[in-house]
Scaffold this motif. Sequence first.
Motif, PDB file in Angstrom:
ATOM      1  N   LEU A  31       0.880  -1.258   0.028  1.00  0.00           N
ATOM      2  CA  LEU A  31      -0.005   0.115   0.196  1.00  0.00           C
ATOM      3  C   LEU A  31       0.738   1.271   0.130  1.00  0.00           C
ATOM      4  CD1 LEU A  31      -2.946   1.285   0.760  1.00  0.00           C
ATOM      5  CD2 LEU A  31      -1.896   1.552   3.173  1.00  0.00           C
ATOM      6  N   ALA A  32       0.560   2.205  -1.249  1.00  0.00           N
ATOM      7  CA  ALA A  32       1.295   3.253  -1.018  1.00  0.00           C
ATOM      8  C   ALA A  32       0.552   4.523  -0.696  1.00  0.00           C
ATOM      9  CB  ALA A  32       2.186   3.386  -2.448  1.00  0.00           C
ATOM     10  N   GLY A  33       0.092   5.279  -1.852  1.00  0.00           N
ATOM     11  CA  GLY A  33      -0.969   6.125  -1.705  1.00  0.00           C
ATOM     12  C   GLY A  33      -2.414   5.638  -1.373  1.00  0.00           C
ATOM     13  N   ALA A  75       7.850   6.224  -3.092  1.00  0.00           N
ATOM     14  CA  ALA A  75       6.674   6.632  -2.190  1.00  0.00           C
ATOM     15  C   ALA A  75       6.524   8.263  -2.265  1.00  0.00           C
ATOM     16  CB  ALA A  75       6.715   6.369  -0.947  1.00  0.00           C
ATOM     17  N   THR A  76       7.287   8.965  -3.043  1.00  0.00           N
ATOM     18  CA  THR A  76       7.228  10.335  -3.258  1.00  0.00           C
ATOM     19  C   THR A  76       5.783  10.777  -3.794  1.00  0.00           C
ATOM     20  OG1 THR A  76       9.465  10.621  -3.526  1.00  0.00           O
ATOM     21  CG2 THR A  76       8.172  12.509  -4.262  1.00  0.00           C
ATOM     22  N   GLN A 105      -6.824  15.959  -2.975  1.00  0.00           N
ATOM     23  CA  GLN A 105      -6.915  14.992  -2.185  1.00  0.00           C
ATOM     24  C   GLN A 105      -5.960  13.818  -2.827  1.00  0.00           C
ATOM     25  OE1 GLN A 105     -10.971  15.501  -1.863  1.00  0.00           O
ATOM     26  NE2 GLN A 105     -11.094  14.622   0.210  1.00  0.00           N
ATOM     27  N   VAL A 106      -6.312  13.519  -3.984  1.00  0.00           N
ATOM     28  CA  VAL A 106      -5.598  12.257  -4.619  1.00  0.00           C
ATOM     29  C   VAL A 106      -4.030  12.716  -4.603  1.00  0.00           C
ATOM     30  CG1 VAL A 106      -5.599  11.093  -6.576  1.00  0.00           C
ATOM     31  CG2 VAL A 106      -7.674  11.918  -5.884  1.00  0.00           C
ATOM     32  N   ARG A 107      -3.771  14.000  -5.087  1.00  0.00           N
ATOM     33  CA  ARG A 107      -2.442  14.460  -5.197  1.00  0.00           C
ATOM     34  C   ARG A 107      -1.563  14.331  -3.821  1.00  0.00           C
ATOM     35  NH1 ARG A 107      -4.930  17.872  -9.080  1.00  0.00           N
ATOM     36  NH2 ARG A 107      -4.937  19.659  -7.741  1.00  0.00           N
ATOM     37  N   HIS A 108      -2.302  14.280  -2.886  1.00  0.00           N
ATOM     38  CA  HIS A 108      -1.701  14.522  -1.392  1.00  0.00           C
ATOM     39  C   HIS A 108      -1.558  13.130  -1.142  1.00  0.00           C
ATOM     40  CE1 HIS A 108      -2.154  18.773  -1.093  1.00  0.00           C
ATOM     41  NE2 HIS A 108      -1.218  18.587  -0.253  1.00  0.00           N
ATOM     42  N   ARG A 109      -2.052  12.196  -1.724  1.00  0.00           N
ATOM     43  CA  ARG A 109      -2.032  10.738  -1.218  1.00  0.00           C
ATOM     44  C   ARG A 109      -1.111   9.845  -2.347  1.00  0.00           C
ATOM     45  NH1 ARG A 109      -2.203  10.388   3.875  1.00  0.00           N
ATOM     46  NH2 ARG A 109      -2.105   7.917   3.398  1.00  0.00           N
ATOM     47  N   GLY A 114       3.473   4.076  -6.803  1.00  0.00           N
ATOM     48  CA  GLY A 114       2.304   3.490  -6.802  1.00  0.00           C
ATOM     49  C   GLY A 114       1.589   3.626  -8.352  1.00  0.00           C
ATOM     50  N   ALA A 115       1.652   4.781  -8.975  1.00  0.00           N
ATOM     51  CA  ALA A 115       1.210   5.003 -10.155  1.00  0.00           C
ATOM     52  C   ALA A 115       1.784   3.938 -11.141  1.00  0.00           C
ATOM     53  CB  ALA A 115       1.269   6.343 -10.690  1.00  0.00           C
TER      54      ALA A 115
END
Lengths: 275, 751
Positions: A31-33, A75-76, A105-109, A114-115
Motif C-alpha cells: 500500500l503506497a498512496g 513513495a514520493t 486529495q488524490v495528489r496528496h496521497r 504506486g502509479a
Amino acid sequence: MIPVGFDYQRPELLDAALALLAEHGEDATVLAGGHSLLPVMKLRLAAPEVVIDIGRLAELNYIRLDGDEIAIGAATRYRDLVVSDVLAQECALLPAVARTVGDPQVRHRGTLGGALAHGDPAGDLPAAVLALDGTIVLRSPRGERRVPITEFYTGVFSSVKEPDELIVEIRLPRTGSTGWAYEKFTRRSNDWAIVAVAVATLPSGRRQLGLVNMGSTPLRASATEAALAEGKPIDEAAALAAEGTEPPQDNAGTPAYRRHLVTVLTRRALQTATA
Amino acid sequence: MSILGTRVVRTEDPVFLTRGATYTDDLTDERLTGALHLTLVRSPIAHATITSIDIEAALAAPGVVAVYTGADCDLAPALLFPAANKAMLRPFLATDRVRYVGEAVAAVLTEEAYQGEDAAELVDVDYEPLDVVVGMKDALKDEVLLFPEAGTNSVTKMHLAKEEAPEDLFADCEVVVSKEILNQRVAAAPLETRAASGYWGEDGRCTIFCSTQNAQSARDEVAGWMGIDAKDLRLILPDVGGGFGAKIGADPEFALVGWLSKKVGRPVRWNESRSENMTGMVQGRGQLQTVTIGGDRDGTVKAYRLDVVADAGAYPRLGVALPMFTRMMAPGTYDIPKVWSTAKVVATNTTSTAAYRGAGRPEATQAIERAMDLFADAIDMDPAELRKKNVVKPEQFPFTTKGGAEYDTGEYAKAIDLALQAADYEGLRAEQARRRQEGGPLQLGIGVSSYVEITGGGAFVENATVEVHADGTVTVLTGTSPHGQGHATAWAMLASEELGIPVDKITVIHGDTDLIPKGAGTMGSRSLQTGGIAVHNAAVELVELAKQRAAEQLEANVDDLVIENGTVQVKGTGTGVSLADLAGADELKVFHEWDGKKPTFPFGAHVALVELDVESGKATVERIWAVDDAGPILNPLIFDGQRHGGIAQGIAQAMLEEVVWDEEGQPLTATFADYGIPSAAELPSFDLVTMETPTTINSMGYKGIGEAGTIGSCPAVQNAVIDAVSHLGVEHIDMPLTPLRVWEAIQEASK
Ligand SMILES: Cc1cc2nc3c(=O)[nH]c(=O)nc-3n(C[C@H](O)[C@H](O)[C@H](O)COP(=O)(O)OP(=O)(O)OC[C@H]3O[C@@H](n4cnc5c(N)ncnc54)[C@H](O)[C@@H]3O)c2cc1C
C-alpha cells in the motif's frame, strides 16, 4: 464498500518491508498512496491477506540530483512532485503531469511508485515516464535491478515486477524546464484522460511522446518520433500518432475517436513543446 | 422594515458547515441501541430466474444473526404505482425471478456492518439468465417480457391520447420538421444515500427513521406494505442529505427494515453504499421523444406533435406518472393552435424511474425548445425571434393551453428580452460570425430557451402550526420536508414578519409523523406556495388571536392594537403585553391548513454561450444568463441558491450525465468515476437576472423556484452546443453532449 478483512503491517524500515513482502509473497500487497488499491479492495475486486504500508517510509520519499539523472523515491507523493524546485528546473514535464492527476486529495496521497506499479494504461504518470525514457529501480531481498520503462510493462496492469519486488526509485534524465508539453483530454477537470499525450525533449534533442489510454499499456508514438527525427513538420508527424496503437472502447470514446483525438493532441503538444 | 425579501443567512448552515448534518446513518438515538445491520444480497444479473438460494455458509459466518430470503418474507409483493399494470408487482425480496441488476434477493442481519458484507458474499444464489431488454424501443416489441403474466411490457394506458392524431394536423403548414430526441436517464446521486433504521416499541408501534422528502406519505406507503395500520407507524426524518425527487415517498427497503426488526425482535439499521445507490435508487428522465413541428415561413408555429416513450425501469414507480406533466406542458410558453401528444410507458431490465428535479416538465421543455430551434433552422429565422413571435402574450393570461394547463401569470417575451439584453445577444452573434469567418478550431454556440413550468402541481394542501411559548420562543411545525431547501430560515422569516419575533427565536420542525400527522412534503417546488403560505396564514391568525386576548387584558379595542417586537401594543401608547406573556397565561398556538387549489406556473428564459473545439468535439459552457421568474422573492440568498443548484443540474444533464447499461443490462455508470457528476470546474459563473411576476393564486404571490433553473438551463445549453456546429451541417445531437457525440455528429454531417 467494505473490504475483505486483512492484516495490516507498517514497517519502519525499507528492509523490513522487503522482508515482509518476501515472507508473504503473493498473499501480500503493498500500500503506497492507496488511491488505486483501496478502491479495488472496497469493491472487493482485490482481497489481499496482508497489506504492507510503505507510504510513510522516509527512505522512499525524496527527489534529488544524481549525476546526469534525477532520482525520485517511489513513495514520493504527486504533491511533492508538483512543488519540487529540482523538478521545475531539471524535468518540468513530470510536475506538470502530476498536477493533472485527480484532485488535491488524490495528489496528496498518490505516489509516483504506486502509479507506475499500478500501470493503468489510462494513468498519467506512466506515459510521462515513458516519454522521458525513465528507469525503474526494483529491489527485493534477492537484490536490485534496473529496468528501462520501455521494457517494464507487459500488458494491462501487468509488468515484469516480481511479487517480492518493490519499486524503490525512479530515475529520469535531466531534460530541463523546456521542450515539453502535456495535453490531457478529459470530460471533467478531475477525470482520467480519455487520451493524453506527453512530449519530452531529451538531452540529445530527441523528442519523445508517451500516449495515455491508447492501448493495453502506456505507449510511445514511435512513428511520430521517427518522423520528427527525420525533420518532418509537426502536422505531418502528428498525423502518424495513432500508428501501432490499439485504443480501448468505453463510454467516453470509441477506438476511432481516440485515434483521431491522439493526432489532434499530439499536434497541439508538439506545437506547445516547440514554442 | 419588512424581513421579507431580504438576504437572511441560512440558520441551518452553521451546523452543516461545522459539525455536519445528522443523517439517518449518523443517529446515535438510544432507541436504536443494539441494532442489527442489514446487508442486502443484490442480483448481479439483469434478468434471470432464481433456481436456488443457499444460505447455510452465510448463516455460519461471524456475527450473522439471521439470513432471510423471499421464501421467508410474508410481505405481499407491492404494486409501487397504482395505475401500473396490476401484474407488475415488486417482491420485497426476489423469489423466482430478478429483473434488474441490484434487485434485493436476500437479507443478512449482522451484529456489525462489516460482517454483513462478508456474509452476503457467502449467500449462494443460482441464477438462470433470461434474455434482457434494455432499450425502450426493444421493450415496445414485447419480445422479451419482464412480467410474462402481464403479457406485455406496456405499463399503463393512462397517457395514450384519447383520439388518433388528426390527419390534417400539419395540413396548413408550409414547413414541417420532425426529429427523434432522447431525454436520457440520469441519477439523482444525493450526498446522502438511502437509509432507514427501525424498531418496535413496547406499545406495539413501529418507528422508522429514514431519509425521504415526505414523511407522512412515506408513512402511509410503508404501513401499507407492512400490512399495519398507519397509526401504528411513526416516521422520523433526521437531516436529509438531498433528494432531487428520488426520495419522494418510501423505498421498499424501509418496509423490509420494519419487517425484519419485528421478525428478529431487535432494532435494524440499513444504509446503502454509493454503488448500491447508483443501481438501487430510482432514476430520472428516460424518455424517447419524437417531436414534429409545423408552421409558416414567416415564423408562425401552427402545429406541434409530441410522441413519448417513457422508461419505467423494472418495477413501475412514480416515473409512470410523469408523462402526464410532459404532455400537459408540451406547448411550453407558446400559443400553438394545434397540439397533439401521446405517451407510452414501458418496463425494461433497468433501475426503476421516478421524479428528478422537474419531473416530467423538463422533458416537455427540452422537446419543444429543441423543436423551436429545428424549426428556426428550417425557415432560417433567428431562434430568439421565433420564440418571441410565438409566446403567449401578457394580455392572454390566465391562459389555457392546448396541453390542458391553465397558466396563471407570465410575461414570456419580456423574460426572453431580459435574457437577451443581459447576454448582449447581438454582440454574441457578431462574435460567433467572426469566429466562423476565421475558421479556427474554437467556435461559439449560442442557445436560447424560453420556459414555463408547474410548481405545486401534485398536492395543493399544506398545513402549519405556529406556537409562541412563554419564554418568547416560537415553534413552527410544517408538513413540508426540507432536505437542503432552507425552510428553517424561510418559514422563520414568514413567522417573524407577522409576530415581530426575531428569526433566531423561531424553530421550524418537520418530518416527525407523530408531531405532524398530516403533510405532503417537499417536491415539485411546492413548499413555499403551499407550506409557506400556511405558515404565513397561521402566523396572521395567531396575531389575531393574541390581539383578542390582549384586548381583554388591556381593556382596549382590538382595532387599536398593533404588534411590535413580539408585543401587542395599544397604538400610540406605551401599554402592551408581550406574546410570551400571553402564551404564559394560555396556550398561544394556531393550526392552519391552506388549500391553494391550483398550481402556479413560474417561467423564464436562459441564454447559454458555449465554446466548442471542433477538432476534439469538446464544448465548454462559458456563460449562462438566466431569468427565472417565480414571483416575489422571499429570501434572495436561498432563491439564488436554488437557481444555482438547478442551473448546474440542467447543465450537467446537457453536458455530462447519463446512466448507461450494456446490452446485458449491466450498469456501466455505477461509480462516480464513470457517472458524470459535475464539479464547480465544469460550470461557469451564473449571471442571474431578476424578474418578479406574482401569481394570483395566493396572497403573497409566491411561485416555486426549486426546479426552474434545471428546466431553463438544460435546453439552452443543448441548443448552444448544437448551434456551435450548425454551420457544419449538424442539426441535432442527443444529450449528454460529450466530446465523442459532438465529434461523431460533425463526422456524420461532413459525409
Ligand atoms: C478520485 C481519484 C481520481 C484519480 N484520478 C487520476 C488521474 O486523473 N490520473 C491518474 O493517473 N491517476 C488517477 N488516480 C489514481 C492515482 O493516481 C493513484 O494514486 C495511483 O494510480 C496509484 O498510486 P498510489 O500511491 O495511490 O498506489 P496504491 O493505490 O497504494 O497502489 C497501487 C498498486 O501499486 C502497488 N504499489 C504501490 N507502490 C508500490 C511500490 N513502490 N512498489 C511495488 N508496488 C507498489 C500496490 O501494491 C497496488 O497494487 C485517481 C485516483 C482517485 C481515487
